[in-house]
Design a protein around this motif. Structure first.
Motif: not given
Length: 440
Positions: A202-203, A223-224, A377-380, A420-422
């Motif tokens: 799952x992503x 996995x993202x 996605x925002x949490x990720x 970008x670091x994230x």
């Protein structure tokens, strides 16, 4: 090196996300293995107008029809007649080969293949393969009406497993649909499958929680999304400053050669997979015109509408009424990604386009969609306050969107660098998906 059948290669669809993430996952798995078969997106949606199937007909009839000289022309009118008579009840009826009984669905598919050449890519008997890999994307949303796309993918996973092959569900999402009752019948039907296949990937976090709750015995790992691995492409040396080499043919006017200007600051705006509350297309158009006009008065940036999917065609009318340019759905995907990635801010209800934007550090303002994907996605991405606005926002919400856009733009490069670091962390983790297959 294993031989793989890759299911869910959606690069043939007018959808930025399908094209981008399908390619990214294919690139990952083909680094160490050979893809010997691809199942594309022709078969998957609820649009079954290219498929002729009637449950009571014997195999001999389908063979006879497939040999007829003008069968494709005849099929077009037969299927159209069925759809007119049945309306929304074609899917999961006696006029559709797929259903909850996967053994029966496989037999139905094989029976009707001679009359439906478009379905031949689904016939797993033709491939010499070791693994079946499914690009899950957004196929498994458990809405009141089962998603046909997920049903077909589940049938193929079941079929491959029954053939003694290893089955990997990757890059996937499991979600309820906002505003609808969770379809527990579909969940119960899929549970034995997901708890027996070799890998469930799952992503994002919410899909992980969903899978652990409803498929507790499955081999589940987060996995993202594979698309995060594209930070190396989006941030390479190629810069897009205008439209003359990159704008898709559907918007390739004389003006597109010089009036698209990506060297000056700009904002991108997209649609959503859910236009909740819209009475008709005019509601959507009216809302977006109001949103764009509000932003124009307060922020001195160019504005580009991004037609990221087939469902966004009405945004072209918004472009005409608001006098802003449209980045069309047939724009080359890397060019589209770079344009999104260099916007000052991106207002969107689209998941993968938001990832493309984030790869370059573009902050996103999220609109509601057909699942939990934009919240997750925002949490990720480690947003401090994950939230989304109604895609058909009230005047109060439009003003809130405007103020948030101003704030995000004012943060400048330091905020973009944090994103970008994230992204780099998520991209490195997504790269590890290739080792899931390598270790088997």
């Amino acid at each position: 090196m294993a031989k793989i059948v890759y299911v869910g290669d959606n690069r043939n669809r007018y959808n930025f996300g399908c094209r981008a993430t399908s390619t990214a996952l294919s690139q990952l798995i083909s680094q160490d293995h050979e893809i010997v078969g691809r199942v594309y997106g022709h078969y998957k949606n609820d649009d079954t107008r290219r498929i002729f199937y009637v449950d009571l007909l014997p195999a001999s009839v389908y063979k006879m029809l497939g040999r007829r000289k003008h069968w494709e022309w005849m099929k077009k009118w037969l299927v159209l007649t069925i759809h007119i008579l049945k309306r929304t009840k074609v899917c999961f009826s006696r006029f559709d080969f797929i259903g909850y009984d996967f053994d029966k669905s496989i037999k139905n598919l094989i029976k009707c293949l001679p009359a439906n050449p478009v379905l031949r890519e689904l016939d797993l008997r033709q491939y010499d393969f070791d693994y079946l890999v499914v690009n899950g994307e957004g196929s498994f949303i458990f809405s009141t009406l089962p998603w046909r796309e997920g049903m077909v993918e589940a049938m193929l996973m079941y079929w491959a497993k029954s053939m003694g092959k290893k089955v990997f569900y990757m890059n996937g999402m499991f979600s309820e649909k906002p505003g609808e009752e969770l379809n527990t019948e579909t969940i119960n039907n899929y549970r034995p499958l997901f708890e027996t296949i070799d890998f469930v990937g799952v992503r994002e976090y919410r899909s992980l929680a969903f899978a652990e709750k409803y498929f507790p015995k499955a081999r589940i790992t987060l996995y993202p999304d594979a698309l995060f691995t594209w930070h190396k492409y989006i941030n390479d040396s190629l810069k897009i400053t205008n439209g003359k080499y990159y704008i898709g043919f559907s918007q390739a006017t004389d003006a597109s050669f010089w009036e698209y200007d990506f060297s000056a600051p700009y904002i991108c705006i997209s649609g959503s997979s859910l236009y909740r509350g819209a009475r008709n297309e005019n509601d959507v158009i009216e809302h977006y015109v109001k949103l764009i006009d509000t932003i124009k008065k307060e922020i001195s940036c160019n504005i580009y509408i991004v037609e990221a999917c087939d469902g966004d065609e009405c945004l072209r009318e918004v472009g005409k009424q608001s006098d802003v340019f449209v980045l069309p759905k047939d724009t080359p995907i890397l060019a589209a990604g770079k344009i999104l990635a260099n916007a000052r801010v991106y207002i969107t209800g689209r998941y993968h386009p938001a990832i493309l934007a984030s790869l370059g550090g573009t902050p996103c303002i999220f609109l509601s969609c057909n699942s939990h994907k934009n919240q997750s996605l925002q949490e990720l991405l480690a947003y401090e306050n994950p939230h989304e606005y109604n895609v058909l926002s009230s005047d109060k919400e439009i003003n809130a969107i405007l103020n948030e856009a101003k704030m995000l733009i004012s943060q400048g490069e330091s905020y973009r660098d944090r994103i970008k670091e994230r992204i780099k962390i998520l991209g490195d983790k997504a790269e590890e998906m290739r080792y899931v297959l390598k270790s088997e």
